[in-house]
Design a protein around this motif. Structure first.
Motif, mmCIF file in Angstrom:
data_model
loop_
_atom_site.group_PDB
_atom_site.id
_atom_site.type_symbol
_atom_site.label_atom_id
_atom_site.label_comp_id
_atom_site.label_asym_id
_atom_site.label_seq_id
_atom_site.Cartn_x
_atom_site.Cartn_y
_atom_site.Cartn_z
ATOM 1 N N ARG A 272 4.329 -0.673 15.863
ATOM 2 C CA ARG A 272 5.593 -0.535 15.134
ATOM 3 C C ARG A 272 5.345 -0.142 13.684
ATOM 4 O O ARG A 272 6.046 0.702 13.122
ATOM 5 C CB ARG A 272 6.393 -1.839 15.204
ATOM 6 C CG ARG A 272 6.957 -2.141 16.587
ATOM 7 C CD ARG A 272 8.030 -3.209 16.503
ATOM 8 N NE ARG A 272 7.533 -4.483 16.004
ATOM 9 C CZ ARG A 272 7.058 -5.461 16.779
ATOM 10 N NH1 ARG A 272 7.003 -5.294 18.099
ATOM 11 N NH2 ARG A 272 6.641 -6.596 16.255
ATOM 12 N N VAL A 273 4.337 -0.750 13.089
ATOM 13 C CA VAL A 273 4.049 -0.464 11.686
ATOM 14 C C VAL A 273 3.465 0.939 11.539
ATOM 15 O O VAL A 273 3.788 1.664 10.593
ATOM 16 C CB VAL A 273 3.097 -1.527 11.120
ATOM 17 C CG1 VAL A 273 2.733 -1.213 9.682
ATOM 18 C CG2 VAL A 273 3.743 -2.907 11.189
ATOM 19 N N ALA A 274 2.610 1.351 12.490
ATOM 20 C CA ALA A 274 1.962 2.665 12.412
ATOM 21 C C ALA A 274 2.984 3.785 12.464
ATOM 22 O O ALA A 274 2.895 4.762 11.704
ATOM 23 C CB ALA A 274 0.963 2.810 13.553
ATOM 24 N N VAL A 275 3.963 3.667 13.337
ATOM 25 C CA VAL A 275 4.989 4.698 13.460
ATOM 26 C C VAL A 275 5.737 4.873 12.143
ATOM 27 O O VAL A 275 6.142 5.975 11.766
ATOM 28 C CB VAL A 275 5.968 4.348 14.602
ATOM 29 C CG1 VAL A 275 7.192 5.245 14.558
ATOM 30 C CG2 VAL A 275 5.263 4.468 15.943
ATOM 31 N N ARG A 276 5.899 3.794 11.418
ATOM 32 C CA ARG A 276 6.639 3.838 10.158
ATOM 33 C C ARG A 276 5.838 4.459 9.024
ATOM 34 O O ARG A 276 6.385 5.151 8.170
ATOM 35 C CB ARG A 276 7.072 2.424 9.785
ATOM 36 C CG ARG A 276 7.897 2.345 8.501
ATOM 37 C CD ARG A 276 8.334 0.915 8.229
ATOM 38 N NE ARG A 276 9.035 0.804 6.959
ATOM 39 C CZ ARG A 276 9.407 -0.350 6.424
ATOM 40 N NH1 ARG A 276 9.158 -1.484 7.051
ATOM 41 N NH2 ARG A 276 10.030 -0.378 5.264
ATOM 42 N N TYR A 277 4.517 4.234 9.003
ATOM 43 C CA TYR A 277 3.746 4.589 7.820
ATOM 44 C C TYR A 277 2.698 5.686 8.011
ATOM 45 O O TYR A 277 2.217 6.241 7.028
ATOM 46 C CB TYR A 277 3.039 3.360 7.262
ATOM 47 C CG TYR A 277 3.977 2.355 6.652
ATOM 48 C CD1 TYR A 277 4.600 2.610 5.442
ATOM 49 C CD2 TYR A 277 4.243 1.154 7.289
ATOM 50 C CE1 TYR A 277 5.470 1.688 4.886
ATOM 51 C CE2 TYR A 277 5.105 0.229 6.742
ATOM 52 C CZ TYR A 277 5.720 0.499 5.538
ATOM 53 O OH TYR A 277 6.578 -0.406 4.992
ATOM 54 N N VAL A 278 2.281 5.953 9.251
ATOM 55 C CA VAL A 278 1.201 6.918 9.470
ATOM 56 C C VAL A 278 1.761 8.159 10.152
ATOM 57 O O VAL A 278 2.445 8.064 11.168
ATOM 58 C CB VAL A 278 0.077 6.304 10.338
ATOM 59 C CG1 VAL A 278 -1.020 7.330 10.582
ATOM 60 C CG2 VAL A 278 -0.502 5.073 9.659
ATOM 61 N N HIS A 279 1.456 9.330 9.591
ATOM 62 C CA HIS A 279 1.975 10.594 10.116
ATOM 63 C C HIS A 279 0.797 11.533 10.371
ATOM 64 O O HIS A 279 0.098 11.934 9.440
ATOM 65 C CB HIS A 279 2.961 11.214 9.132
ATOM 66 C CG HIS A 279 4.041 10.262 8.716
ATOM 67 N ND1 HIS A 279 5.097 9.942 9.529
ATOM 68 C CD2 HIS A 279 4.196 9.529 7.583
ATOM 69 C CE1 HIS A 279 5.883 9.070 8.919
ATOM 70 N NE2 HIS A 279 5.349 8.799 7.734
ATOM 71 N N SER B 181 0.795 -1.222 0.000
ATOM 72 C CA SER B 181 0.000 0.000 0.000
ATOM 73 C C SER B 181 0.830 1.275 0.000
ATOM 74 O O SER B 181 0.312 2.345 -0.324
ATOM 75 C CB SER B 181 -0.927 0.015 1.228
ATOM 76 O OG SER B 181 -1.739 -1.137 1.273
ATOM 77 N N LYS B 182 2.105 1.187 0.363
ATOM 78 C CA LYS B 182 2.858 2.420 0.631
ATOM 79 C C LYS B 182 3.060 3.289 -0.598
ATOM 80 O O LYS B 182 3.274 4.496 -0.473
ATOM 81 C CB LYS B 182 4.201 2.084 1.266
ATOM 82 C CG LYS B 182 5.165 1.297 0.411
ATOM 83 C CD LYS B 182 6.427 0.984 1.205
ATOM 84 C CE LYS B 182 7.435 0.203 0.375
ATOM 85 N NZ LYS B 182 8.643 -0.129 1.180
ATOM 86 N N ASN B 183 2.959 2.738 -1.812
ATOM 87 C CA ASN B 183 3.118 3.540 -3.027
ATOM 88 C C ASN B 183 1.786 3.866 -3.692
ATOM 89 O O ASN B 183 1.771 4.416 -4.804
ATOM 90 C CB ASN B 183 4.022 2.806 -4.021
ATOM 91 C CG ASN B 183 5.446 2.673 -3.496
ATOM 92 O OD1 ASN B 183 5.974 3.591 -2.869
ATOM 93 N ND2 ASN B 183 6.065 1.525 -3.748
ATOM 94 N N ALA B 184 0.684 3.539 -3.013
ATOM 95 C CA ALA B 184 -0.641 3.845 -3.563
ATOM 96 C C ALA B 184 -0.920 5.343 -3.450
ATOM 97 O O ALA B 184 -0.306 6.038 -2.636
ATOM 98 C CB ALA B 184 -1.712 3.050 -2.817
ATOM 99 N N PRO B 185 -1.852 5.890 -4.259
ATOM 100 C CA PRO B 185 -2.200 7.317 -4.140
ATOM 101 C C PRO B 185 -2.615 7.706 -2.728
ATOM 102 O O PRO B 185 -2.286 8.794 -2.247
ATOM 103 C CB PRO B 185 -3.364 7.472 -5.137
ATOM 104 C CG PRO B 185 -3.130 6.385 -6.145
ATOM 105 C CD PRO B 185 -2.553 5.237 -5.363
#
Length: 208
Positions: free
Chosen positions: A149-156, A92-96
């Motif tokens: 752990r995943v949220a800290v990496r991907y959600v701002h 998902s990280k490269n999705a719009p």
């Protein structure tokens, strides 16, 4: 001259530790299958043995109690969900809109899949089973650590009072509630439309 076929070396014999681990995995897999088809209330050692196609004494040889087998099965659920969560984030990280794409992937691959049924079944049954309740609390604690752990990496978050982990927790709580109604027969598109609505509710305060 008649040519002799090449000799095939026999497969190496598995060690006792390998055989034991294979049996443990077989019992855990059968336990998870039975939880899906029979529910926790209908789960018995007899049904696990029948599903695994092993001897009656096999479970107690590898697990001291039924609770120990259930806990091992719960640990396998955590591992499966953790793998799927990580895969959903990577895809998902490269999705719009990565956060929306992640929510939809998690919904399809976890909450409406076997893992979602297992999480729901164990959590619901734990209300009246203190021993199972302790197992489920440990299960969700491990799940929350993975999600944090995943949220800290991907959600701002643009709002310092809204930590990234809480966004993910709220999203998974929403999906857990939705999953309770999923078997009732509403179109799958309806559930996904509500997840997209949830993303719009979060609005520009959350970036991913």
């Amino acid at each position: 001259m008649i040519e002799m076929p090449p000799m095939i070396s026999p497969a190496p014999r598995r060690t006792q530790a390998e055989r034991s681990e294979a049996m443990r995995e077989k019992l855990i897999g059968a336990t998870l299958d039975c939880l899906v088809t029979e529910g926790y209330v209908g789960l018995t050692i007899g049904k696990i043995v029948e599903r695994a196609e092993v001897s009656r004494g096999a479970p107690l040889h590898h697990f001291s109690t039924k609770a120990a087998l259930i806990e091992a099965a719960a640990g396998e659920v955590v591992r499966r969900v953790s793998r799927k969560l990580a895969l959903a984030f990577e895809r998902s990280k490269n999705a719009p809109d990565p956060l929306e794409a992640f929510a939809l992937a998690a919904w399809r691959d976890i909450f409406t899949a076997q893992e979602g049924v297992l999480l729901s079944e164990l959590t619901y049954a734990s209300r009246r089973e203190p021993e199972l309740g302790a197992i489920v609390r440990r299960l969700w604690t491990r799940m929350y650590r993975v999600m944090s752990r995943v949220a800290v990496r991907y959600v701002h978050s643009q709002d310092p009072t809204v930590p990234p982990g809480r966004v993910i927790f709220l999203t998974q709580w929403l999906m857990r509630g939705m999953a309770q109604d999923f078997p009732l027969g509403a179109p799958p598109e309806l559930f996904e439309a509500y997840l997209k609505l949830w993303r719009r509710v979060l609005g520009s305060a959350i970036q991913s």
